[in-house]
Design an enzyme around this catalytic site. Structure first.
Site, PDB file in Angstrom:
ATOM      1  N   ARG A 158       0.890  -1.162   0.317  1.00  0.00           N
ATOM      2  CA  ARG A 158      -0.009   0.291   0.313  1.00  0.00           C
ATOM      3  C   ARG A 158       0.863   1.130   0.026  1.00  0.00           C
ATOM      4  O   ARG A 158       2.310   1.281   0.921  1.00  0.00           O
ATOM      5  CB  ARG A 158      -0.601  -0.187   1.436  1.00  0.00           C
ATOM      6  CG  ARG A 158      -1.756   1.059   1.396  1.00  0.00           C
ATOM      7  CD  ARG A 158      -2.409   1.090   0.592  1.00  0.00           C
ATOM      8  NE  ARG A 158      -4.431   1.808   0.924  1.00  0.00           N
ATOM      9  CZ  ARG A 158      -4.859   2.011  -0.236  1.00  0.00           C
ATOM     10  NH1 ARG A 158      -4.817   2.107  -1.486  1.00  0.00           N
ATOM     11  NH2 ARG A 158      -6.218   2.534   0.607  1.00  0.00           N
ATOM     12  N   THR A 190      -9.420   0.768  -9.195  1.00  0.00           N
ATOM     13  CA  THR A 190      -8.783  -0.644  -8.451  1.00  0.00           C
ATOM     14  C   THR A 190      -9.119  -1.705 -10.169  1.00  0.00           C
ATOM     15  O   THR A 190      -9.571  -1.728 -10.480  1.00  0.00           O
ATOM     16  CB  THR A 190      -9.261  -0.774  -7.247  1.00  0.00           C
ATOM     17  OG1 THR A 190      -9.327   0.499  -6.515  1.00  0.00           O
ATOM     18  CG2 THR A 190      -8.598  -2.140  -6.527  1.00  0.00           C
ATOM     19  N   THR A 215      -4.032  -0.721  -7.354  1.00  0.00           N
ATOM     20  CA  THR A 215      -5.171   0.564  -7.421  1.00  0.00           C
ATOM     21  C   THR A 215      -3.852   2.506  -7.249  1.00  0.00           C
ATOM     22  O   THR A 215      -2.824   1.666  -7.336  1.00  0.00           O
ATOM     23  CB  THR A 215      -5.640   0.869  -6.397  1.00  0.00           C
ATOM     24  OG1 THR A 215      -6.641   1.872  -6.762  1.00  0.00           O
ATOM     25  CG2 THR A 215      -5.279   1.139  -5.277  1.00  0.00           C
ATOM     26  N   ASP A 224      -8.376   7.859   0.497  1.00  0.00           N
ATOM     27  CA  ASP A 224      -8.666   7.028   1.627  1.00  0.00           C
ATOM     28  C   ASP A 224      -8.310   7.124   2.750  1.00  0.00           C
ATOM     29  O   ASP A 224      -8.573   6.084   3.842  1.00  0.00           O
ATOM     30  CB  ASP A 224      -7.727   5.490   0.957  1.00  0.00           C
ATOM     31  CG  ASP A 224      -8.517   5.231  -0.538  1.00  0.00           C
ATOM     32  OD1 ASP A 224      -9.994   5.101  -0.521  1.00  0.00           O
ATOM     33  OD2 ASP A 224      -8.001   3.988  -0.679  1.00  0.00           O
TER      34      ASP A 224
HETATM   35  N1  GLY Z   1      -8.419   3.095  -3.487  1.00  0.00           N
HETATM   36  C1  GLY Z   1      -9.601   1.713  -3.128  1.00  0.00           C
HETATM   37  C2  GLY Z   1      -8.971   0.991  -2.121  1.00  0.00           C
HETATM   38  O1  GLY Z   1      -8.296   1.135  -1.161  1.00  0.00           O
HETATM   39  O2  GLY Z   1      -9.966   1.128  -1.030  1.00  0.00           O
END
Ligand code: GLY
Length: 565
Positions: free
Chosen positions: A99, A375, A393, A417
């Site tokens: 991430r 995503t 994503t 997010d």
């Molecule tokens: N950007 C969408 C997610 O990570 O849920």
């Protein structure tokens, strides 16, 4: 006499055909050895070729992901991040969290004006919306830990597609065209996605020489080909140009993390999924734990009673998500409690079997004192039974819309997010608390739910989705469709779905997903039903545990493909 004969013939025909009858859905793609199900047909076939050349599922995943950065730029990426769940044939399970992270210069109130109002455009568009990318580091770590092939060979298809180009489909050319007004603020984005300002059309050859050069640097230098040297210089220069925060130090210090998966069970099936910094696996297991207490099958698929129980379950789980879920490296997430059957029993006990509970009357649970959309998803199984479930994503379609000048790739807008202000909805309408507040170097909370389901201890389903918060509820409904309603995997993926996420207090249904009389019944139970919504796009593989046949199901809502051999 003739009539009764006709009846017998029809009955025998139906009986014989029964195992092959499905609802209005094509048959899944069947394969003997290996299969790749991806949103992008070019990438799916590239992955299958890697499997045919003797690569394992992880090798194929690396090739698919880098290829998608070229052939599926709306979501495939090297400028974003994601999650990988791996189950090796020897039973080992692992997840990789790649991430994105907040830059070191990020601050909690960076998206608020002087009066404390949230400015959503700042967290969704342009340089300031970008988190430090994790995809390249995550994919290369997966290759190092579990792959068998050479990095250069796995990146070569992506380099070739970027150098030689590929013809644009109608859908992709239309998407490029639609985003031109947003690209137009950024000259490098216009250079990459238009022909000197003129939109590409269907069938045009789309070449990306700058991206090819960046991929070649990764081919040659690995991690350093992106996180230091020329590529890092270009990212830092792009940030300076557009007022973004990512520095060369942020890039140098980025590391993906290997984490234990979250685990649960549903009616005897084992669920292996992604833990924080995604909320996906945790919320998925919570939903299944609550529903396990009901005889869902007897209610009838998509009946008002079944939709009611799904919605009430989802409402409670999303209230917990908003309160408790965040990057576990920064906040204490009470995972054992959230994932326990006991907590699911308590939450289930608050559901009225006949009436909707307004979200205003639902809060998160209270942990015991001693416990402190764009995503893309692909699923791969190889001939030895190694399984990989990957969701990656840029966040929004084409991310921040910013292409790094000279490097030819899009940057994410993942900072949206985070919960920029407690209670203020982000672009997916999700609210959050301090657990997901912006902190330098913290990972923003995700809904991505790459998942592997085991039956009798053997891999049974590999699935996941694109679609932000709808990912969680879609993956849950596909599992329920297979386990409770015995649908084949394609039917289970294609069937209409609903979504509830606590706030806003609505049931979202796809167009024509619920019959008018079902909607009426739900309204009589106290629901606000939005019947013009959309769902996630799921890509799944089901493995027949008896004979090992693989069934691939790309979602009918997308234009993906299952490529198997
Ligand atoms: N950007 C969408 C997610 O990570 O849920």
């Amino acid at each position: 006499m003739r009539k009764s004969l006709q009846f017998i013939v029809t009955a025998v025909f139906l009986f014989v055909q029964q195992p092959f009858l499905t609802a209005a859905s094509r048959a899944p793609v069947r394969a003997h050895h290996g299969i790749v199900v991806s949103d992008d047909p070019i990438a799916a076939r590239t992955g299958m070729e890697i499997l045919q050349r003797g690569g394992n599922a992880i090798d194929a995943a690396v090739a698919v992901a880098f290829t998608m950065a070229v052939t599926y730029p709306e979501a495939g990426n090297i400028g974003g991040g994601g999650f990988m769940v791996v189950r090796l044939a020897n039973g080992t399970t692992e997840t990789i969290d790649f991430r994105e992270k907040a830059p070191a210069a990020a601050t909690q109130n960076m998206y608020l004006d002087e009066h404390g109002n949230f400015l959503p455009e700042k967290s969704t568009y342009g340089h300031l919306s970008t988190g430090v990318p994790g995809s390249v580091a995550g994919l290369l770590l997966a290759l190092e830990k579990f792959g068998t092939m050479k990095r250069a060979d796995l990146l070569q298809p992506a380099v070739t597609f970027a150098e030689n180009g590929f013809p644009l489909t109608y859908e992709m050319a239309e998407k490029f065209k639609r985003v031109v007004p947003e690209f137009s603020k950024f000259p490098a984005s216009m250079k990459q996605f238009t022909k000197n300002g003129v939109p590409y059309g269907e069938g045009d050859l789309f070449k990306q020489p700058d991206l090819a050069a960046t991929l070649r640097r990764i081919q040659e230098y690995g991690h350093d080909g992106f996180y230091s040297g020329k590529t890092a210089d270009m990212i830092a220069a792009e940030m300076k140009r557009g007022g973004g925060l990512i520095s060369k130090e942020d890039l140098l210090s980025y590391e993906p993390v290997m984490r234990e998966p979250v685990r649960g069970t549903y009616r005897g099936y084992e669920i292996i999924s992604m833990g924080p910094s995604s909320s996906g696996g945790t919320a998925l297991i919570q939903i299944l734990n609550i529903l396990e207490g009901y005889d869902v099958q007897s209610l009838g698929w998509n009946s008002a009673r079944e939709v009611h129980l799904l919605a009430e379950t989802m409402r409670r789980v999303f209230a917990d998500r908003a309160e408790f879920l965040g990057d576990a490296d920064f906040v204490k997430v009470p995972l054992p409690w959230l994932l326990s059957k006991k907590y699911a029993d308590e939450r289930r006990a608050t559901i009225d079997s006949l009436r909707a509970t307004p979200s205003s009357a639902i809060s998160h649970g209270i942990p015991p004192a001693h416990e402190s959309d764009q995503t893309t998803h692909f699923s791969i199984v190889d001939k030895d039974g190694n399984c990989v479930s990957v969701t990656t994503t840029l966040n929004g379609l084409f991310g921040s819309k910013v292409v790094v000048d000279g490097a030819g790739f899009l940057l994410n807008n993942e900072m949206d997010d985070f919960s920029a202000k407690p209670g203020a909805p982000n672009m997916d309408g999700l609210v959050g608390s301090t657990a997901n507040a912006i902190v330098p170097e913290k990972r923003m909370l995700s809904s991505m739910s790459p998942t592997i389901v085991l039956k009798e201890g053997k891999p049974f389903m590999v699935l996941g989705a694109r679609g932000s918060s709808r990912i969680i509820t879609s993956v849950a409904q596909v599992i329920i469709n297979v386990v409770d309603f015995h649908m084949n995997i394609q039917e289970a993926v294609d069937a209409p779905r609903i979504h509830q996420q606590w706030l806003p207090d609505k049931i979202f249904s796809e167009e024509r997903g619920l019959s008018p009389d079902t909607v009426e019944k739900l309204k009589a139970m106290g629901y606000d039903v939005d019947t013009h919504s959309y769902s996630a796009i799921v890509n799944a593989v089901l493995i027949n545990v008896q004979d090992g046949f693989l069934f691939g199901a790309p979602d009918a809502r997308g234009s993906g493909e299952a490529a198997g051999y």
